[in-house]
Design an enzyme around this catalytic site. Structure first.
Site, PDB file in Angstrom:
ATOM      1  N   LYS A 148       0.837  -1.214   0.000  1.00  0.00           N
ATOM      2  CA  LYS A 148       0.000   0.000   0.000  1.00  0.00           C
ATOM      3  C   LYS A 148       0.869   1.260   0.000  1.00  0.00           C
ATOM      4  CE  LYS A 148      -2.098  -1.074   3.852  1.00  0.00           C
ATOM      5  NZ  LYS A 148      -1.459  -2.357   4.189  1.00  0.00           N
ATOM      6  N   ARG A 187      -9.860   1.026   9.017  1.00  0.00           N
ATOM      7  CA  ARG A 187      -9.306  -0.271   9.373  1.00  0.00           C
ATOM      8  C   ARG A 187     -10.276  -1.079  10.207  1.00  0.00           C
ATOM      9  NH1 ARG A 187      -3.698   0.771   9.099  1.00  0.00           N
ATOM     10  NH2 ARG A 187      -2.391  -0.932   9.734  1.00  0.00           N
ATOM     11  N   ARG A 219      11.722  -5.934   4.559  1.00  0.00           N
ATOM     12  CA  ARG A 219      11.510  -4.476   4.491  1.00  0.00           C
ATOM     13  C   ARG A 219      12.438  -3.717   5.443  1.00  0.00           C
ATOM     14  NH1 ARG A 219       5.672  -2.183   5.440  1.00  0.00           N
ATOM     15  NH2 ARG A 219       5.851  -3.324   7.404  1.00  0.00           N
ATOM     16  N   ARG A 223      11.490  -1.621  10.810  1.00  0.00           N
ATOM     17  CA  ARG A 223      10.464  -0.930  11.592  1.00  0.00           C
ATOM     18  C   ARG A 223      10.300  -1.610  12.955  1.00  0.00           C
ATOM     19  NH1 ARG A 223       5.107   0.209   7.997  1.00  0.00           N
ATOM     20  NH2 ARG A 223       4.091  -0.845   9.719  1.00  0.00           N
ATOM     21  N   ARG A 250      -0.745  -8.304  13.706  1.00  0.00           N
ATOM     22  CA  ARG A 250      -1.331  -7.354  12.752  1.00  0.00           C
ATOM     23  C   ARG A 250      -2.098  -8.107  11.664  1.00  0.00           C
ATOM     24  NH1 ARG A 250       4.201  -4.966  11.698  1.00  0.00           N
ATOM     25  NH2 ARG A 250       3.417  -4.091   9.769  1.00  0.00           N
TER      26      ARG A 250
HETATM   27  P1  AP5 Z   1       4.764  -1.663   1.929  1.00  0.00           P
HETATM   28  O1  AP5 Z   1       4.437  -0.757   0.784  1.00  0.00           O
HETATM   29  O2  AP5 Z   1       5.570  -1.114   3.058  1.00  0.00           O
HETATM   30  O3  AP5 Z   1       3.436  -2.372   2.504  1.00  0.00           O
HETATM   31  P2  AP5 Z   1       2.157  -1.791   3.242  1.00  0.00           P
HETATM   32  O4  AP5 Z   1       0.980  -2.402   2.572  1.00  0.00           O
HETATM   33  O5  AP5 Z   1       2.222  -0.292   3.317  1.00  0.00           O
HETATM   34  O6  AP5 Z   1       2.280  -2.463   4.683  1.00  0.00           O
HETATM   35  P3  AP5 Z   1       2.408  -1.881   6.139  1.00  0.00           P
HETATM   36  O7  AP5 Z   1       3.170  -2.918   6.934  1.00  0.00           O
HETATM   37  O8  AP5 Z   1       2.922  -0.476   6.133  1.00  0.00           O
HETATM   38  O9  AP5 Z   1       0.953  -1.900   6.651  1.00  0.00           O
HETATM   39  P4  AP5 Z   1       0.533  -1.801   8.126  1.00  0.00           P
HETATM   40  O10 AP5 Z   1      -0.927  -1.773   7.999  1.00  0.00           O
HETATM   41  O11 AP5 Z   1       1.108  -2.836   9.011  1.00  0.00           O
HETATM   42  O12 AP5 Z   1       1.212  -0.486   8.676  1.00  0.00           O
HETATM   43  P5  AP5 Z   1       0.688   0.994   8.891  1.00  0.00           P
HETATM   44  O13 AP5 Z   1       1.862   1.851   8.785  1.00  0.00           O
HETATM   45  O14 AP5 Z   1      -0.512   1.272   8.078  1.00  0.00           O
HETATM   46  O15 AP5 Z   1       5.507  -2.938   1.295  1.00  0.00           O
HETATM   47  C1  AP5 Z   1       6.069  -3.930   2.116  1.00  0.00           C
HETATM   48  C2  AP5 Z   1       7.440  -4.379   1.571  1.00  0.00           C
HETATM   49  O16 AP5 Z   1       7.254  -5.031   0.317  1.00  0.00           O
HETATM   50  C3  AP5 Z   1       8.412  -3.220   1.312  1.00  0.00           C
HETATM   51  O17 AP5 Z   1       9.722  -3.606   1.648  1.00  0.00           O
HETATM   52  C4  AP5 Z   1       8.290  -2.980  -0.197  1.00  0.00           C
HETATM   53  O18 AP5 Z   1       9.492  -2.457  -0.740  1.00  0.00           O
HETATM   54  C5  AP5 Z   1       7.991  -4.379  -0.713  1.00  0.00           C
HETATM   55  N1  AP5 Z   1       7.137  -4.388  -1.904  1.00  0.00           N
HETATM   56  C6  AP5 Z   1       6.114  -3.518  -2.170  1.00  0.00           C
HETATM   57  N2  AP5 Z   1       5.533  -3.836  -3.354  1.00  0.00           N
HETATM   58  C7  AP5 Z   1       6.192  -4.923  -3.827  1.00  0.00           C
HETATM   59  C8  AP5 Z   1       6.050  -5.727  -5.003  1.00  0.00           C
HETATM   60  N3  AP5 Z   1       5.106  -5.459  -5.942  1.00  0.00           N
HETATM   61  N4  AP5 Z   1       6.883  -6.783  -5.158  1.00  0.00           N
HETATM   62  C9  AP5 Z   1       7.823  -7.066  -4.218  1.00  0.00           C
HETATM   63  N5  AP5 Z   1       8.024  -6.342  -3.090  1.00  0.00           N
HETATM   64  C10 AP5 Z   1       7.212  -5.278  -2.893  1.00  0.00           C
HETATM   65  O19 AP5 Z   1       0.194   0.919  10.419  1.00  0.00           O
HETATM   66  C11 AP5 Z   1       1.122   0.715  11.469  1.00  0.00           C
HETATM   67  C12 AP5 Z   1       0.372   0.667  12.787  1.00  0.00           C
HETATM   68  O20 AP5 Z   1      -0.254   1.945  13.063  1.00  0.00           O
HETATM   69  C13 AP5 Z   1      -0.786  -0.343  12.874  1.00  0.00           C
HETATM   70  O21 AP5 Z   1      -0.333  -1.646  13.182  1.00  0.00           O
HETATM   71  C14 AP5 Z   1      -1.624   0.282  14.003  1.00  0.00           C
HETATM   72  O22 AP5 Z   1      -1.060   0.026  15.268  1.00  0.00           O
HETATM   73  C15 AP5 Z   1      -1.501   1.777  13.732  1.00  0.00           C
HETATM   74  N6  AP5 Z   1      -2.572   2.291  12.848  1.00  0.00           N
HETATM   75  C16 AP5 Z   1      -2.414   2.825  11.593  1.00  0.00           C
HETATM   76  N7  AP5 Z   1      -3.606   3.163  11.072  1.00  0.00           N
HETATM   77  C17 AP5 Z   1      -4.543   2.824  12.006  1.00  0.00           C
HETATM   78  C18 AP5 Z   1      -5.982   2.913  12.026  1.00  0.00           C
HETATM   79  N8  AP5 Z   1      -6.668   3.417  10.983  1.00  0.00           N
HETATM   80  N9  AP5 Z   1      -6.626   2.462  13.136  1.00  0.00           N
HETATM   81  C19 AP5 Z   1      -5.946   1.964  14.176  1.00  0.00           C
HETATM   82  N10 AP5 Z   1      -4.592   1.851  14.233  1.00  0.00           N
HETATM   83  C20 AP5 Z   1      -3.899   2.279  13.142  1.00  0.00           C
HETATM   84 MG    MG Z   2       2.514   1.098   4.887  1.00  0.00          MG
END
Ligand code: AP5
Ligand code: MG
Length: 220
Positions: free
Chosen positions: A17, A93, A130, A162, A173
């Site tokens: 994402k 979410r 990552r 991270r 998660r």
């Molecule tokens: P990446 O693009 O980083 O993946 P992502 O989908 O963004 O995954 P996240 O881990 O960031 O999602 P998340 O939901 O855990 O974290 P968030 O920050 O939202 O890609 C992953 C890896 O793959 C990278 O190394 C990339 O280079 C590689 N890659 C990408 N595309 C590729 C491809 N096509 N082929 C191969 N490799 C590829 O949330 C973090 C925390 O914040 C949550 O756990 C929660 O505690 C809190 N939080 C955030 N939002 C909320 C909410 N709305 N409500 C409650 N808590 C929340």
């Molecule tokens: Mg992300």
């Protein structure tokens, strides 16, 4: 003039994402609103929100709906989001967040909800490789051949794993995603907004599918 867009991107942790939103935000000229990035920047700045969120995030839990809705509501009311639109990454979410977002966007509804579909085995591999820049959030993939310390080529910051990319937090998660976030897929399907996009493929190939899906939804 490039038309704006009001988009949501769903998908498991590690589905890409964040990676795709950086590109989509440039392509449609709309702000990339990532609630995870907003929380991580609050943690870095040591604000009250950051101190409260850090423990929850590191354990792989979810910050409360009330807090997240407040943050997103404020961000969506700013000029750039009101005039150009936005791409929401990591929000909503939970069903509670989605219902509140429906209310907030009633006057200017969401165009399309993109569900980036990547199986659990693949996201586990991606997350374990990552690495991110602690300062600007740029994503990297570790190959094991990097120099240490690893310096970000965009801003010179430290590139690290991270804090929530530990095995326990990742599994928590992903479980929470199935329980709390995957019901949103049905919610948006019922509203005729959902498009599922195959997220397995090169970042360029996935980006082409995503932009085609947005363009098709506008014609339809
Ligand atoms: P990446 O693009 O980083 O993946 P992502 O989908 O963004 O995954 P996240 O881990 O960031 O999602 P998340 O939901 O855990 O974290 P968030 O920050 O939202 O890609 C992953 C890896 O793959 C990278 O190394 C990339 O280079 C590689 N890659 C990408 N595309 C590729 C491809 N096509 N082929 C191969 N490799 C590829 O949330 C973090 C925390 O914040 C949550 O756990 C929660 O505690 C809190 N939080 C955030 N939002 C909320 C909410 N709305 N409500 C409650 N808590 C929340
Ligand atoms: Mg992300």
């Amino acid at each position: 003039m490039i038309p704006g867009a009001r988009l949501i991107i769903l998908g498991r942790q590690g589905s890409g994402k964040g990676t795709q939103c950086v590109r989509l935000s440039r392509h449609f000229v709309v702000p990339h609103i990532s609630t995870g990035d907003m929380l991580r920047s609050a943690v870095r700045e040591g604000t009250e929100l950051g101190r409260m969120a850090k423990e929850i995030m590191d354990a792989g839990g979810l910050v409360s709906d009330d807090i997240m809705i407040g943050i997103v509501n404020e961000r969506l009311s700013r000029d750039d989001a009101r005039t150009r639109g936005f791409i929401l990454d990591g929000f909503p979410r939970t069903v509670g967040q989605a219902l509140e977002l429906d209310r907030i966007t009633e006057a200017r509804p969401i165009d399309v909800v993109l569900d980036l579909d990547v199986p659990r085995e693949v996201v586990l591999e991606r997350i374990s490789a990552r690495r991110v820049c602690r300062d600007c959030g740029t994503n990297y993939v570790a190959t094991g051949r990097e120099h240490t310390p690893w310096i970000c080529e965009v801003c010179g910051g430290d590139v690290m794993q991270r804090d929530d990319d530990t095995t326990d937090a990742i599994n928590r998660r992903l479980d929470l995603y199935e329980e709390q976030t995957s019901p949103l897929i049905e919610h948006y399907e019922r509203h005729g907004k959902l498009v599922v996009v195959d997220g397995v493929g090169t970042p360029d190939a996935v980006f082409a599918l995503l932009t085609a899906a947005v363009d098709a939804s506008r014609k339809g």
